[in-house]
Design an enzyme around this catalytic site. Sequence first.
Site, mmCIF file in Angstrom:
data_model
loop_
_atom_site.group_PDB
_atom_site.id
_atom_site.type_symbol
_atom_site.label_atom_id
_atom_site.label_comp_id
_atom_site.label_asym_id
_atom_site.label_seq_id
_atom_site.Cartn_x
_atom_site.Cartn_y
_atom_site.Cartn_z
ATOM 1 N N LYS A 1 38.786 44.098 58.181
ATOM 2 C CA LYS A 1 40.178 44.558 58.262
ATOM 3 C C LYS A 1 40.467 45.640 57.235
ATOM 4 C CE LYS A 1 42.365 40.861 60.751
ATOM 5 N NZ LYS A 1 43.236 39.694 60.785
ATOM 6 N N LYS B 1 34.762 40.790 70.007
ATOM 7 C CA LYS B 1 35.531 39.556 70.160
ATOM 8 C C LYS B 1 36.900 39.835 70.801
ATOM 9 C CE LYS B 1 37.872 37.981 66.650
ATOM 10 N NZ LYS B 1 38.314 37.478 65.353
ATOM 11 N N LYS C 1 43.946 38.867 69.552
ATOM 12 C CA LYS C 1 45.373 39.120 69.732
ATOM 13 C C LYS C 1 45.736 40.514 69.246
ATOM 14 C CE LYS C 1 46.705 34.557 68.178
ATOM 15 N NZ LYS C 1 46.249 34.639 66.791
#
Length: 332
Positions: free
Chosen positions: A112, A195, A198
Amino acid sequence: KPRLYSGMQPSADSLQIGNYIGALMQWRDLQDSYDAFFSVVDLHALTQPDDPAERREKTRRTAAQYIAAGIEPSRSTLYVQSHVPAHSELAWILSTITGFGEAGRMTQFKDKSARYGADATNVGLFTYPVLMASDILLYQTDIVPVGEDQKQHIELTRDLAERFNSRYGTAFTVPMPVIQKGTARIYDLQNPTAKMSKSAESDAGVLWMLDEPTATAKKIMRAVTDSEGVVRFDRETKPGVSNLLVIYAALSGQQIASIENEYAGRGYGDFKKGLAEVVVSEFEPVRARALELLDDPAELDRVLAHNAGRAAEVADRTLADVYDKIGLLRRG
Ligand code: TYM
């Protein structure tokens, strides 16, 4: 009964099928054999920017989807993380026994922060796994059912529990991750080596639990496959078809080999149509129930408040013991 703990971030309007297959289905199956706690981790979701009204809505929607998918709030303690202040309080204590390098090795943080760049990366993202450890450890948790991507965070949780216990005396149960082999990682339909998430950049490869059935079918029909034209499981050379097979098997309860047989000599079109039916028939009732629950937010809030009381009783006991063991002066 042994304890079970797990949670999800309310970071979108809907959960996606990876959350359902990787986690929620296990939660539902295990909730009767365990004293189960399920949280909507709204404090974790603060690490992503969002509008305040949107955040509140997503928290309710996530809770409604837990219930709609079969989590029973009268048997399992389903609550909102920020309703129990002990989570933030224990996180501070645990941060003081977590190494800077240790936290920096978390791959989710590395991914991230690389994506956002140093200036847009907040400190909360760095300490995220410490807050997650406090979620789990407050409840004397035996097992944590999650998808593969959370494994490293649970290993850190175990290390922190052992470290605290050996330095200050046993305050925590050391939890075990429970990760379902085979379904621990569901991939994006458009990018079947990444993956499903969301927070994916494009929503074309994400199957949302609250999608309209026609949207679900359309996304499945457009899923990336390959040019071989044979419905066959092979992660290396056929990641798209293999991912669809895993989803099909998980929701239908069939073995992958039997699905391969069923579609032998037929094309991907038939296979995708079959899969769309399986997914839609699984999600239709969940979607209907979630929307019904969201029609009565006051009732939902009441259930969440009641369960937060139950959660706080357990959490406060652990926190008081930790404060004592580590040497904070009692208020008297
Ligand atoms: P979150 O909200 O990203 O995901 C919730 C759960 O869904 C699983 N999952 C998947 N499983 C298979 N395939 C996928 N594509 C997929 N995407 C998500 C996740 O592994 C997870 O089990 N840090 C956690 C939330 C959390 C938590 C906790 C979990 C906070 N505190 C304490 C357990 C215990 C997270 O971000 O999950």
